[in-house]
Design an enzyme around this catalytic site. Structure first.
Site, PDB file in Angstrom:
ATOM      1  N   SER A 127       4.544  72.086  78.580  1.00 46.53           N
ATOM      2  CA  SER A 127       3.743  73.108  77.903  1.00 46.53           C
ATOM      3  C   SER A 127       2.789  72.520  76.889  1.00 46.53           C
ATOM      4  O   SER A 127       3.125  71.588  76.168  1.00 46.53           O
ATOM      5  CB  SER A 127       4.687  74.084  77.191  1.00 46.53           C
ATOM      6  OG  SER A 127       3.956  74.964  76.377  1.00 46.53           O
ATOM      7  N   TYR A 151      10.714  76.653  71.109  1.00 47.14           N
ATOM      8  CA  TYR A 151      10.319  76.560  72.529  1.00 47.14           C
ATOM      9  C   TYR A 151       9.544  75.259  72.760  1.00 47.14           C
ATOM     10  O   TYR A 151       9.895  74.462  73.632  1.00 47.14           O
ATOM     11  CB  TYR A 151       9.460  77.751  72.937  1.00 47.14           C
ATOM     12  CG  TYR A 151       8.682  77.492  74.200  1.00 47.14           C
ATOM     13  CD1 TYR A 151       7.308  77.277  74.172  1.00 47.14           C
ATOM     14  CD2 TYR A 151       9.332  77.414  75.424  1.00 47.14           C
ATOM     15  CE1 TYR A 151       6.603  77.012  75.337  1.00 47.14           C
ATOM     16  CE2 TYR A 151       8.640  77.147  76.594  1.00 47.14           C
ATOM     17  CZ  TYR A 151       7.271  76.941  76.542  1.00 47.14           C
ATOM     18  OH  TYR A 151       6.575  76.651  77.689  1.00 47.14           O
ATOM     19  N   LYS A 155      10.548  71.671  74.883  1.00 46.36           N
ATOM     20  CA  LYS A 155       9.753  71.043  75.944  1.00 46.36           C
ATOM     21  C   LYS A 155       9.441  69.585  75.575  1.00 46.36           C
ATOM     22  O   LYS A 155       9.478  68.691  76.419  1.00 46.36           O
ATOM     23  CB  LYS A 155       8.453  71.825  76.163  1.00 46.36           C
ATOM     24  CG  LYS A 155       8.650  73.159  76.871  1.00 46.36           C
ATOM     25  CD  LYS A 155       9.208  72.966  78.283  1.00 46.36           C
ATOM     26  CE  LYS A 155       9.302  74.275  79.046  1.00 46.36           C
ATOM     27  NZ  LYS A 155       9.810  74.109  80.414  1.00 46.36           N
TER      28      LYS A 155
HETATM   29  C1  WQD Z   1      -1.460  84.128  73.270  1.00 49.38           C
HETATM   30  C2  WQD Z   1      -2.234  84.602  72.036  1.00 49.38           C
HETATM   31  C3  WQD Z   1      -0.784  85.271  70.240  1.00 49.38           C
HETATM   32  C4  WQD Z   1       0.924  88.764  72.176  1.00 49.38           C
HETATM   33  C5  WQD Z   1       2.137  80.814  76.117  1.00 49.38           C
HETATM   34  C6  WQD Z   1       3.469  80.775  76.768  1.00 49.38           C
HETATM   35  C7  WQD Z   1       4.066  79.402  76.709  1.00 49.38           C
HETATM   36  C8  WQD Z   1       3.062  78.326  77.032  1.00 49.38           C
HETATM   37  C9  WQD Z   1       1.780  78.486  76.248  1.00 49.38           C
HETATM   38  C10 WQD Z   1       3.432  77.601  79.286  1.00 49.38           C
HETATM   39  C11 WQD Z   1      -1.607  84.095  70.734  1.00 49.38           C
HETATM   40  C12 WQD Z   1      -1.617  86.449  70.756  1.00 49.38           C
HETATM   41  C13 WQD Z   1       0.190  87.625  71.925  1.00 49.38           C
HETATM   42  C14 WQD Z   1       0.629  89.960  71.466  1.00 49.38           C
HETATM   43  C15 WQD Z   1      -1.120  88.818  70.312  1.00 49.38           C
HETATM   44  N1  WQD Z   1       2.731  78.337  78.411  1.00 49.38           N
HETATM   45  N2  WQD Z   1      -0.810  87.656  71.017  1.00 49.38           N
HETATM   46  N3  WQD Z   1      -0.390  89.947  70.557  1.00 49.38           N
HETATM   47  O1  WQD Z   1       2.064  82.003  72.525  1.00 49.38           O
HETATM   48  O2  WQD Z   1       0.016  80.893  73.554  1.00 49.38           O
HETATM   49  O3  WQD Z   1       2.282  80.752  74.697  1.00 49.38           O
HETATM   50  O4  WQD Z   1       1.291  79.780  76.524  1.00 49.38           O
HETATM   51  O5  WQD Z   1       4.337  76.889  79.067  1.00 49.38           O
HETATM   52  O6  WQD Z   1       5.093  79.396  77.667  1.00 49.38           O
HETATM   53  O7  WQD Z   1       4.330  81.655  76.100  1.00 49.38           O
HETATM   54  O8  WQD Z   1       0.992  82.883  74.657  1.00 49.38           O
HETATM   55  O9  WQD Z   1       0.390  85.144  75.415  1.00 49.38           O
HETATM   56  O10 WQD Z   1       2.261  84.889  73.702  1.00 49.38           O
HETATM   57  O11 WQD Z   1      -0.108  84.457  73.021  1.00 49.38           O
HETATM   58  O12 WQD Z   1      -2.033  88.832  69.473  1.00 49.38           O
HETATM   59  O13 WQD Z   1       1.277  91.038  71.654  1.00 49.38           O
HETATM   60  O14 WQD Z   1      -2.175  86.021  71.985  1.00 49.38           O
HETATM   61  O15 WQD Z   1      -0.662  85.320  68.822  1.00 49.38           O
HETATM   62  O16 WQD Z   1      -2.640  83.838  69.802  1.00 49.38           O
HETATM   63  P1  WQD Z   1       1.304  81.608  73.740  1.00 49.38           P
HETATM   64  P2  WQD Z   1       0.945  84.418  74.238  1.00 49.38           P
END
Ligand code: WQD
Length: 348
Positions: A127, A151, A155
């Site tokens: 990741s 998390y 990884k």
């Molecule tokens: C993206 C953006 C949140 C939800 C993911 C996977 C992880 C890894 C990396 C593979 C962030 C914002 C989110 C919400 C929001 N991939 N958000 N409101 O945290 O980047 O991690 O990609 O391994 O496994 O989880 O992804 O989609 O949770 O968040 O504002 O209700 O959207 O703060 O900036 P993240 P995400």
């Protein structure tokens, strides 16, 4: 490839299911092991509905090393693709031990089972979150790790274990693929991202919001040092991600440990993503600006140059493709997946 067998852990999950279909389409036999903790057995039916191929499914936890060993004794596995892991940033902050048990111990259990039968070729789902709060606008595989949540640390620990393991075993070939933000769905609308409960990831939440299953999107943070104040991520189509897995697998068992970024190199803010999803769904999507989410970082955007140079891999699908395909899956599956049909399960 016919007799070439790939064992896929977590193969009923979002990326795993798309990977299994892609491998079957390319002539591989596929053995799935999955405990269905964050997915549905119906995915097996969907994978089979989409085409032919030799597919076996065992419902088990990778930490159940005896059951895992039985599967390796039953199938002549050539390579393993290891997806099975917990993967939500905020969730990991609240229950770190579950993440270390599932993600780190699960890998150790898998390596022991592989070693017991002499399988020495592994593709590991890693990741971009390992990079953490980096100043690099385009992250390369040499960018320093700085994980900011359990998390991401799980990884990173797995990568350290794998690198140490390979340093003493020249016959082993391990490739860690550092995904950025996978999104989208299979073009058929039969496979997609359907997490159990309220989606932690933004794209499935937007899809459910557009469909009226959710009331409002909470935007976590609007004071980041980015053009519009919201966090920037590198969203990559799940079909591009799985093509990266096949190219890494087909590169053959080069000895040693390698890591590659799987990203597009294009950054998108949360507000930009909302706009794109409004276009794809034709719906106005209500949101509320909130404080930052613990464990989040301002920006994560890949440099995909190494995967292009060494794997011949390039992401070709756009954010528009991702939102369109994600919406198609949501419309076709208003409540996600159902239950596994009887008889679709093998017994280890
Ligand atoms: C993206 C953006 C949140 C939800 C993911 C996977 C992880 C890894 C990396 C593979 C962030 C914002 C989110 C919400 C929001 N991939 N958000 N409101 O945290 O980047 O991690 O990609 O391994 O496994 O989880 O992804 O989609 O949770 O968040 O504002 O209700 O959207 O703060 O900036 P993240 P995400």
């Amino acid at each position: 490839m016919g007799e070439y067998t790939v064992l896929v852990t977590g193969g009923t999950g979002f990326i795993g299911s798309h990977c299994c279909r892609d491998l079957l389409d390319n002539g591989y036999d596929v053995v799935i092991v999955d405990n269905l903790v964050n997915s549905s057995g119906e995915v097996i039916d969907r994978i089979l509905e989409l085409g032919n191929g030799n597919l076996y499914f065992y419902c088990l936890d990778v930490n159940d090393s005896d059951a895992l060993a039985r599967v390796f004794q039953r199938h002549a596995v050539d390579v393993v693709v290891h997806f099975a892991a917990h993967k939500a940033v905020r969730d990991s902050v609240g229950r770190p031990l579950e993440y270390y048990t599932n993600n780190v111990s699960g890998l150790l259990s898998l390596l022991a089972a592989m070693q017991s039968v002499g399988v020495q070729h592994l593709i590991f789902s890693s990741s971009c979150s390992i990079y953490g709060d980096s100043n690099d606008s385009a992250l390369t595989e040499a960018s320093p790790p700085s994980p900011t949540n359990p998390y991401a640390r799980s990884k990173w620990m797995c990568e350290v274990i794998l690198e140490d393991f390979c340093s003493q075993r020249p016959a082993w070939s391990v490739t860690a693929l550092r995904y950025f933000n996978p999104a989208g769905a299979h073009s058929s609308g039969l496979l997609g991202e359907a997490p159990k409960g309220v989606p932690s990831n933004i794209v499935p939440f937007l899809a459910q919001l557009a469909a009226g299953r959710r009331e409002v999107l909470e935007v976590f943070g609007c004071d980041y040092p980015t053009p519009d104040g919201t966090a920037i991520r590198d969203y990559i189509h799940v079909s591009d991600v799985v093509e990266g897995h096949r190219l890494a697998l087909e590169r053959g068992p080069d000895s040693g440990f390698r890591r590659y970024n799987l990203g597009t190199g294009v950054g998108t803010s949360v507000l930009e993503l909302i706009s794109e999803f409004e276009i794809a769904s034709g719906r106005r999507l209500p949101y509320r600006l909130m404080g930052r989410r613990p464990g989040d970082v301002p920006q994560l955007v890949a440099s995909p140059a190494l995967a292009r140079a060494e794997l011949g891999w390039v992401a070709t699908r756009t954010l528009t493709d991702m939102c369109r395909d994600s919406w198609r899956f949501q419309v076709a599956n208003p409540s996600g997946y159902g239950a596994l049909s009887p008889g679709a399960r093998s017994e280890a």
